[in-house]
Write a protein that holds these residues in place. Structure first.
Motif, PDB file in Angstrom:
ATOM      1  N   HIS A 118       0.847  -1.202   0.000  1.00  0.00           N
ATOM      2  CA  HIS A 118       0.000   0.000   0.000  1.00  0.00           C
ATOM      3  C   HIS A 118       0.877   1.244   0.000  1.00  0.00           C
ATOM      4  CE1 HIS A 118      -3.481   2.552   0.686  1.00  0.00           C
ATOM      5  NE2 HIS A 118      -2.792   3.175   1.620  1.00  0.00           N
ATOM      6  N   GLN A 119       0.958   1.899  -1.139  1.00  0.00           N
ATOM      7  CA  GLN A 119       1.706   3.139  -1.285  1.00  0.00           C
ATOM      8  C   GLN A 119       0.780   4.173  -1.907  1.00  0.00           C
ATOM      9  OE1 GLN A 119       3.352   0.164  -2.779  1.00  0.00           O
ATOM     10  NE2 GLN A 119       4.125  -0.184  -0.729  1.00  0.00           N
ATOM     11  N   PRO A 120       0.270   5.126  -1.105  1.00  0.00           N
ATOM     12  CA  PRO A 120      -0.641   6.145  -1.645  1.00  0.00           C
ATOM     13  C   PRO A 120       0.002   6.931  -2.786  1.00  0.00           C
ATOM     14  CG  PRO A 120      -0.561   6.247   0.749  1.00  0.00           C
ATOM     15  CD  PRO A 120       0.519   5.315   0.316  1.00  0.00           C
ATOM     16  N   ALA A 121      -0.820   7.418  -3.686  1.00  0.00           N
ATOM     17  CA  ALA A 121      -0.335   8.210  -4.817  1.00  0.00           C
ATOM     18  C   ALA A 121      -1.250   9.420  -4.978  1.00  0.00           C
ATOM     19  CB  ALA A 121      -0.333   7.364  -6.088  1.00  0.00           C
ATOM     20  N   PRO A 122      -0.720  10.519  -5.487  1.00  0.00           N
ATOM     21  CA  PRO A 122       0.688  10.722  -5.846  1.00  0.00           C
ATOM     22  C   PRO A 122       1.536  10.964  -4.603  1.00  0.00           C
ATOM     23  CG  PRO A 122      -0.529  12.747  -6.211  1.00  0.00           C
ATOM     24  CD  PRO A 122      -1.541  11.712  -5.762  1.00  0.00           C
ATOM     25  N   LEU A 123       2.755  10.503  -4.671  1.00  0.00           N
ATOM     26  CA  LEU A 123       3.692  10.597  -3.553  1.00  0.00           C
ATOM     27  C   LEU A 123       4.847  11.491  -3.968  1.00  0.00           C
ATOM     28  CD1 LEU A 123       4.269   9.390  -0.722  1.00  0.00           C
ATOM     29  CD2 LEU A 123       5.490   7.556  -1.867  1.00  0.00           C
ATOM     30  N   GLY A 124       5.256  12.377  -3.073  1.00  0.00           N
ATOM     31  CA  GLY A 124       6.396  13.243  -3.364  1.00  0.00           C
ATOM     32  C   GLY A 124       7.622  12.420  -3.715  1.00  0.00           C
ATOM     33  N   GLU A 125       8.367  12.848  -4.719  1.00  0.00           N
ATOM     34  CA  GLU A 125       9.512  12.077  -5.221  1.00  0.00           C
ATOM     35  C   GLU A 125      10.561  11.823  -4.139  1.00  0.00           C
ATOM     36  OE1 GLU A 125      13.041  12.536  -8.556  1.00  0.00           O
ATOM     37  OE2 GLU A 125      11.223  13.741  -8.776  1.00  0.00           O
ATOM     38  N   SER A 126      10.977  12.848  -3.424  1.00  0.00           N
ATOM     39  CA  SER A 126      12.003  12.650  -2.394  1.00  0.00           C
ATOM     40  C   SER A 126      11.447  11.846  -1.225  1.00  0.00           C
ATOM     41  CB  SER A 126      12.585  13.988  -1.924  1.00  0.00           C
ATOM     42  OG  SER A 126      11.577  14.845  -1.476  1.00  0.00           O
ATOM     43  N   ASP A 127      10.149  12.025  -0.922  1.00  0.00           N
ATOM     44  CA  ASP A 127       9.527  11.236   0.143  1.00  0.00           C
ATOM     45  C   ASP A 127       9.552   9.747  -0.208  1.00  0.00           C
ATOM     46  OD1 ASP A 127       8.123  13.395   2.024  1.00  0.00           O
ATOM     47  OD2 ASP A 127       7.894  14.013  -0.059  1.00  0.00           O
ATOM     48  N   GLU A 128       9.232   9.443  -1.462  1.00  0.00           N
ATOM     49  CA  GLU A 128       9.244   8.040  -1.889  1.00  0.00           C
ATOM     50  C   GLU A 128      10.646   7.446  -1.794  1.00  0.00           C
ATOM     51  OE1 GLU A 128       7.830   5.105  -5.520  1.00  0.00           O
ATOM     52  OE2 GLU A 128       7.569   7.276  -5.751  1.00  0.00           O
ATOM     53  N   MET A 129      11.646   8.215  -2.175  1.00  0.00           N
ATOM     54  CA  MET A 129      13.028   7.727  -2.087  1.00  0.00           C
ATOM     55  C   MET A 129      13.402   7.427  -0.637  1.00  0.00           C
ATOM     56  SD  MET A 129      14.823  10.214  -4.921  1.00  0.00           S
ATOM     57  CE  MET A 129      16.478   9.554  -4.679  1.00  0.00           C
ATOM     58  N   LEU A 130      13.025   8.306   0.272  1.00  0.00           N
ATOM     59  CA  LEU A 130      13.335   8.091   1.691  1.00  0.00           C
ATOM     60  C   LEU A 130      12.570   6.888   2.241  1.00  0.00           C
ATOM     61  CD1 LEU A 130      13.359  11.793   2.897  1.00  0.00           C
ATOM     62  CD2 LEU A 130      15.334  10.258   2.679  1.00  0.00           C
ATOM     63  N   LEU A 131      11.315   6.753   1.873  1.00  0.00           N
ATOM     64  CA  LEU A 131      10.531   5.611   2.333  1.00  0.00           C
ATOM     65  C   LEU A 131      11.122   4.293   1.836  1.00  0.00           C
ATOM     66  CD1 LEU A 131       7.060   7.234   1.846  1.00  0.00           C
ATOM     67  CD2 LEU A 131       7.892   6.286   4.013  1.00  0.00           C
ATOM     68  N   ARG A 132      11.519   4.250   0.584  1.00  0.00           N
ATOM     69  CA  ARG A 132      12.107   3.019   0.040  1.00  0.00           C
ATOM     70  C   ARG A 132      13.435   2.681   0.716  1.00  0.00           C
ATOM     71  NH1 ARG A 132       8.958   1.025  -3.632  1.00  0.00           N
ATOM     72  NH2 ARG A 132       7.668   2.356  -4.953  1.00  0.00           N
ATOM     73  N   LYS A 133      14.157   3.703   1.149  1.00  0.00           N
ATOM     74  CA  LYS A 133      15.451   3.478   1.803  1.00  0.00           C
ATOM     75  C   LYS A 133      15.299   3.090   3.274  1.00  0.00           C
ATOM     76  CE  LYS A 133      19.956   5.718   2.536  1.00  0.00           C
ATOM     77  NZ  LYS A 133      20.794   4.666   1.980  1.00  0.00           N
ATOM     78  N   PHE A 134      14.354   3.739   3.995  1.00  0.00           N
ATOM     79  CA  PHE A 134      14.324   3.609   5.449  1.00  0.00           C
ATOM     80  C   PHE A 134      13.090   2.955   6.049  1.00  0.00           C
ATOM     81  CE2 PHE A 134      17.245   7.215   4.845  1.00  0.00           C
ATOM     82  CZ  PHE A 134      18.346   6.715   5.543  1.00  0.00           C
ATOM     83  N   ALA A 135      11.959   2.921   5.353  1.00  0.00           N
ATOM     84  CA  ALA A 135      10.740   2.410   5.967  1.00  0.00           C
ATOM     85  C   ALA A 135      10.836   0.910   6.215  1.00  0.00           C
ATOM     86  CB  ALA A 135       9.527   2.725   5.082  1.00  0.00           C
ATOM     87  N   PRO A 136      10.335   0.476   7.368  1.00  0.00           N
ATOM     88  CA  PRO A 136      10.328  -0.972   7.638  1.00  0.00           C
ATOM     89  C   PRO A 136       9.490  -1.692   6.597  1.00  0.00           C
ATOM     90  CG  PRO A 136       9.657   0.291   9.585  1.00  0.00           C
ATOM     91  CD  PRO A 136       9.751   1.252   8.438  1.00  0.00           C
ATOM     92  N   ALA A 137       9.950  -2.843   6.194  1.00  0.00           N
ATOM     93  CA  ALA A 137       9.225  -3.619   5.175  1.00  0.00           C
ATOM     94  C   ALA A 137       8.028  -4.315   5.785  1.00  0.00           C
ATOM     95  CB  ALA A 137      10.151  -4.647   4.552  1.00  0.00           C
TER      96      ALA A 137
END
Length: 137
Positions: A118-137
């Motif tokens: 579940h990834q809401p859209a539209p998502l800010g580009e830098s926010d998405e990059m940070l989420l992909r790097k740091f958010a727990p899976a």
């Protein structure tokens, strides 16, 4: 967007941060706010007020934009963004209790969560990059 792993009180050669972002984790995922002006899902955050530390700003922005109280906030590092000018911001992570249902504010239209499947859209580009790097899976 670039991420810099630097200590909280020693930015090294980097300029002091002018904004702060916080990744707030709940049982439902990482809290996202729908920005009223930009109409995009973002991590809570904003500019650091005069006399405020980056940590204080991140915690304040989380309360203002999502109605959540940060627990055990920890420093992750600094982000570098360029939206016509290069700026640096603090990135923190925390745990929060469930976000208030139906929350909105003068900055936020709605809340949602980033989680596996579940990834809401539209998502800010830098926010998405940070989420992909740091958010727990």
């Amino acid at each position: 967007m670039k991420f810099h792993e630097v200590p909280e009180h020693a930015f090294g050669a980097l300029p002091a941060p002018v904004f702060a972002i916080i990744m707030a984790h709940t049982d439902h995922g990482v809290v996202l706010v729908l920005n009223r002006v930009r109409q995009v899902w973002e991590l809570p955050g904003g500019f650091i007020d005069s006399g405020e530390s980056p940590r204080q700003a991140a915690i304040r922005e989380l309360a203002e934009e999502a109605g959540c109280v940060a627990r055990d906030a920890r420093w992750l590092g600094m982000v570098e963004v360029n939206d016509g000018q290069t700026r640096f911001g603090a990135l923190l992570y925390c745990e929060v209790d469930p976000a208030p249902a139906g929350f909105s504010s003068n900055e936020t239209l709605a809340l949602d969560f980033w989680r596996a499947g579940h990834q809401p859209a539209p998502l800010g580009e830098s926010d998405e990059m940070l989420l992909r790097k740091f958010a727990p899976a």
